[in-house]
Design a protein around this motif. Structure first.
Motif, PDB file in Angstrom:
ATOM      1  N   GLU A 393      72.865 -14.681 -14.443  1.00  0.00           N
ATOM      2  CA  GLU A 393      73.254 -13.305 -14.120  1.00  0.00           C
ATOM      3  C   GLU A 393      74.414 -13.287 -13.126  1.00  0.00           C
ATOM      4  O   GLU A 393      75.335 -12.468 -13.251  1.00  0.00           O
ATOM      5  N   LEU A 394      74.398 -14.181 -12.150  1.00  0.00           N
ATOM      6  CA  LEU A 394      75.507 -14.260 -11.191  1.00  0.00           C
ATOM      7  C   LEU A 394      76.788 -14.717 -11.873  1.00  0.00           C
ATOM      8  O   LEU A 394      77.881 -14.240 -11.546  1.00  0.00           O
ATOM      9  N   ARG A 395      76.666 -15.645 -12.817  1.00  0.00           N
ATOM     10  CA  ARG A 395      77.854 -16.095 -13.553  1.00  0.00           C
ATOM     11  C   ARG A 395      78.433 -14.970 -14.398  1.00  0.00           C
ATOM     12  O   ARG A 395      79.650 -14.775 -14.436  1.00  0.00           O
ATOM     13  N   ASN A 396      77.562 -14.238 -15.083  1.00  0.00           N
ATOM     14  CA  ASN A 396      78.039 -13.167 -15.952  1.00  0.00           C
ATOM     15  C   ASN A 396      78.728 -12.051 -15.182  1.00  0.00           C
ATOM     16  O   ASN A 396      79.587 -11.353 -15.727  1.00  0.00           O
ATOM     17  N   ASN A 397      78.368 -11.890 -13.926  1.00  0.00           N
ATOM     18  CA  ASN A 397      78.979 -10.856 -13.093  1.00  0.00           C
ATOM     19  C   ASN A 397      80.106 -11.408 -12.222  1.00  0.00           C
ATOM     20  O   ASN A 397      80.552 -10.730 -11.300  1.00  0.00           O
ATOM     21  N   ASN A 398      80.545 -12.651 -12.522  1.00  0.00           N
ATOM     22  CA  ASN A 398      81.678 -13.271 -11.834  1.00  0.00           C
ATOM     23  C   ASN A 398      81.438 -13.421 -10.336  1.00  0.00           C
ATOM     24  O   ASN A 398      82.382 -13.504  -9.549  1.00  0.00           O
ATOM     25  N   VAL A 399      80.188 -13.468  -9.929  1.00  0.00           N
ATOM     26  CA  VAL A 399      79.872 -13.697  -8.526  1.00  0.00           C
ATOM     27  C   VAL A 399      79.894 -15.180  -8.201  1.00  0.00           C
ATOM     28  O   VAL A 399      80.250 -15.572  -7.089  1.00  0.00           O
ATOM     29  N   LEU A 400      79.560 -16.004  -9.171  1.00  0.00           N
ATOM     30  CA  LEU A 400      79.435 -17.435  -8.929  1.00  0.00           C
ATOM     31  C   LEU A 400      79.993 -18.204 -10.121  1.00  0.00           C
ATOM     32  O   LEU A 400      79.737 -17.843 -11.272  1.00  0.00           O
ATOM     33  N   ILE A 401      80.763 -19.234  -9.828  1.00  0.00           N
ATOM     34  CA  ILE A 401      81.163 -20.219 -10.832  1.00  0.00           C
ATOM     35  C   ILE A 401      80.775 -21.587 -10.303  1.00  0.00           C
ATOM     36  O   ILE A 401      80.751 -21.808  -9.080  1.00  0.00           O
ATOM     37  N   HIS A 402      80.447 -22.492 -11.202  1.00  0.00           N
ATOM     38  CA  HIS A 402      80.026 -23.819 -10.738  1.00  0.00           C
ATOM     39  C   HIS A 402      80.448 -24.864 -11.753  1.00  0.00           C
ATOM     40  O   HIS A 402      80.719 -24.571 -12.924  1.00  0.00           O
ATOM     41  N   SER A 403      80.513 -26.093 -11.259  1.00  0.00           N
ATOM     42  CA  SER A 403      80.865 -27.239 -12.097  1.00  0.00           C
ATOM     43  C   SER A 403      79.764 -28.286 -12.063  1.00  0.00           C
ATOM     44  O   SER A 403      80.035 -29.484 -12.131  1.00  0.00           O
ATOM     45  N   LEU A 404      78.520 -27.835 -11.918  1.00  0.00           N
ATOM     46  CA  LEU A 404      77.375 -28.754 -11.832  1.00  0.00           C
ATOM     47  C   LEU A 404      76.733 -29.024 -13.179  1.00  0.00           C
ATOM     48  O   LEU A 404      75.721 -29.713 -13.246  1.00  0.00           O
ATOM     49  N   GLY A 405      77.305 -28.481 -14.243  1.00  0.00           N
ATOM     50  CA  GLY A 405      76.761 -28.728 -15.571  1.00  0.00           C
ATOM     51  C   GLY A 405      75.793 -27.650 -15.998  1.00  0.00           C
ATOM     52  O   GLY A 405      76.142 -26.730 -16.730  1.00  0.00           O
ATOM     53  N   ARG A 406      74.572 -27.701 -15.537  1.00  0.00           N
ATOM     54  CA  ARG A 406      73.538 -26.754 -15.921  1.00  0.00           C
ATOM     55  C   ARG A 406      73.247 -25.781 -14.780  1.00  0.00           C
ATOM     56  O   ARG A 406      73.422 -26.106 -13.607  1.00  0.00           O
ATOM     57  N   ASP A 407      72.768 -24.604 -15.156  1.00  0.00           N
ATOM     58  CA  ASP A 407      72.406 -23.607 -14.145  1.00  0.00           C
ATOM     59  C   ASP A 407      71.233 -24.070 -13.298  1.00  0.00           C
ATOM     60  O   ASP A 407      71.101 -23.671 -12.134  1.00  0.00           O
ATOM     61  N   GLU A 408      70.383 -24.908 -13.873  1.00  0.00           N
ATOM     62  CA  GLU A 408      69.239 -25.418 -13.106  1.00  0.00           C
ATOM     63  C   GLU A 408      69.689 -26.236 -11.901  1.00  0.00           C
ATOM     64  O   GLU A 408      68.989 -26.284 -10.875  1.00  0.00           O
ATOM     65  N   GLU A 409      70.847 -26.909 -11.997  1.00  0.00           N
ATOM     66  CA  GLU A 409      71.343 -27.707 -10.876  1.00  0.00           C
ATOM     67  C   GLU A 409      71.732 -26.814  -9.693  1.00  0.00           C
ATOM     68  O   GLU A 409      71.547 -27.197  -8.539  1.00  0.00           O
ATOM     69  N   VAL A 410      72.279 -25.654  -9.981  1.00  0.00           N
ATOM     70  CA  VAL A 410      72.611 -24.711  -8.904  1.00  0.00           C
ATOM     71  C   VAL A 410      71.336 -24.214  -8.235  1.00  0.00           C
ATOM     72  O   VAL A 410      71.247 -24.137  -7.001  1.00  0.00           O
TER      73      VAL A 410
END
Length: 508
Positions: A393-410
């Motif tokens: 949900e945070l990614r879809n709203n452009n609040v968070l981007i990450h390069s950890l592969g999976r959302d579970e890692e965040v």
């Protein structure tokens, strides 16, 4: 009776002993009445101004979110990681995130065997930085030597005793040029950045940023300031630091209109980046706390719902617009029938965990008045991110981007970061606003209606079709019980008769 005589005997013996002792110690004072008051005065222990009052006011001023501009009498030092952070299961697992793996900066980890490759590379970065400044190496050496005593005083007493002034000055010069050469190369995307791959390897290059922001791996900013002024005399390197910090925060090199340097010179690079990292909305409600009289620590420190749970209550997460003030990175607005939680856009990458942990460790150090902004931000994110759906949900709203592969890692990263203390005023204000919105039945019912029936266009169309079918069924039933007069000739009656006689389609 026997007990009474024994008590009197002991009391009389005590008076005789005191009389003999006073007579022997002070011949002029041969008599002391039992009713006299004895007052002991310790010279020099009653200062006219209580220094603790100033310390308390400084802490209170920081917690309220204001920047301290006056220099304090407190000696500020580059501290080591508080031992309490290394205790417990999480502390032991996170212990490696406080130790350098590629390069040592400063005296605390100097001459470690596994960091020797970076020591040779520092000589190359020193030469490159001298060429960029168009200065001789002895010029840089002499400039740093002017502040070597101030730099030495920035470390814990005794940690620099093994270094002579010349050795310590060379260490500061080599480390400072290494840091600034790396920052400039990254911020300007200079091709000389490939020198890191040549001498440290690709993996080592990716870890340099992490090592630069370790609490125990800092060099005094007074040294960096001298070197920055030689390289960037026009703005003191603020533009380069702005781009580098934006790269860490947002994953981009775009320069934003944000000030890097404040009114007070930072102690080291980690402190400067922390002050730039986030500035929570400081208009917290002391009136709210006073009105509620809620001083229960557990109640004020409790977490709130996650992103998906808030969405079910009608609170939607939104990314703060770029044109809005960066001083309000976390804001909550309760609208007419929905709530809006605004968060600033952030980037999460493999080094984020170590940088977060060391900024929190910096805030946990003693003799360091601060407002626990990073700890509060991490606690907010720990409350919002409970499962991978929250990260999505945070990614879809452009609040968070990450390069950890999976959302579970965040999710796992935030779970493993511990924030022992937060700014209760700021955190409780945000939590109280959210709870007040969730306790409003009208707003939660409206949110449930929107989430269940208007969450997608197809559900909206289905609701409208079902409503139309229900309405025509009601009309057919009503006019079956009370039929229309046959002699009616009005347009409305004809229309109603047509609706009654028509058969609505049966749903598939």
């Amino acid at each position: 009776m026997l007990r009474f005589y024994i008590i009197n005997y002991i009391y009389s013996f005590n008076l005789i002993f005191r009389y003999v002792r006073n007579t022997a110690s002070s011949p002029k004072e041969t008599e002391m009445l039992e009713s006299e008051d004895v007052r002991i005065e310790i010279p020099g222990n009653q200062p006219t101004n209580n220094i603790n009052v100033g310390v308390v006011r400084e802490w209170e001023f920081c917690i309220q979110g204001h920047e301290i501009t006056q220099s304090s009498e407190r000696k500020r030092q580059i501290e080591k990681v508080p031992p309490l952070l290394l205790k417990g299961e999480k502390g032991r697992r996170n212990g490696e995130h406080y130790e350098p793996t590629v390069v040592s900066l400063g005296p605390y980890h100097h001459n470690r065997d596994h960091l020797s490759a970076a020591e040779n590379y520092k000589l190359i970065t020193l030469e490159e930085y001298c060429l960029s400044c168009e200065k001789r190496m002895d010029t840089l050496y002499n400039k740093v030597f002017e502040v070597v005593e101030d730099a030495r005083n920035c470390y814990i007493d005794g940690c620099t005793d093994e270094f002579t002034d010349e050795q310590f000055n060379r260490m500061m010069l080599h480390d400072g040029c290494f840091v600034l050469f790396f920052i400039e190369s990254v911020a300007t995307q200079n091709n000389k950045l490939m020198l890191n791959n040549e001498h440290l390897g690709a993996l080592g290059f990716a870890t340099v940023t992490r090592d630069m922001f370790l609490l125990e791996n800092q060099i005094p900013f007074v040294v960096l300031k001298v070197l920055l002024n030689l390289r960037f005399p026009e703005d003191g390197g603020e533009s380069i630091l702005n781009k580098f910090f934006n790269y860490l925060n947002y994953g981009e090199f775009t320069k934003r209109e944000e000030k890097v340097f404040g009114k007070k010179q930072p102690l080291h690079l980690l402190e400067l980046y922390r002050s730039y990292f986030i500035s929570l909305f400081c208009s917290f409600g002391s009136k709210v706390d006073a009105d509620r009289k809620d001083w229960n620590y557990v109640k004020r420190n409790r977490s709130f719902a996650s992103v998906t749970e808030l969405k079910a209550k009608g609170i939607f997460v939104k990314c703060t617009s770029d044109d809005e003030s960066s001083n309000e990175d976390i804001k909550f607005h309760s609208r007419f029938c929905y709530g809006e939680l605004q968060l600033v856009h952030r980037a999460v990458y493999p080094n984020s965990k170590a940088i977060y942990l060391n900024m929190i460790a910096y805030e946990m150090c003693p003799h360091n008045p601060n407002d626990f902004r990073v700890s509060t931000y991490v606690r907010v994110m720990k409350s919002l991110v409970i499962n991978h759906e929250d990260v999505k949900e945070l990614r879809n709203n452009n609040v968070l981007i990450h390069s950890l592969g999976r959302d579970e890692e965040v999710m796992k990263m935030y779970e493993e970061i511990d924030a022992p203390a937060v700014n209760l005023y700021m955190f409780s204000q945000l939590r109280l606003g959210i709870e007040k919105h969730c306790n409003n039945k009208y707003k939660t019912w409206a949110a449930e209606l929107i989430n269940v029936y208007f969450s997608s266009p197809w559900q909206t169309v289905a609701l409208l079709v079902a409503t139309a079918i229900l309405f025509t069924t009601f009309l057919q039933t009503y006019f079956t019980v009370r039929p229309l007069p046959d002699e009616s000739s009005g347009d409305i009656v004809k229309l109603l008769r047509r609706c009654v006689n028509s058969k609505h389609p049966t749903p598939a």
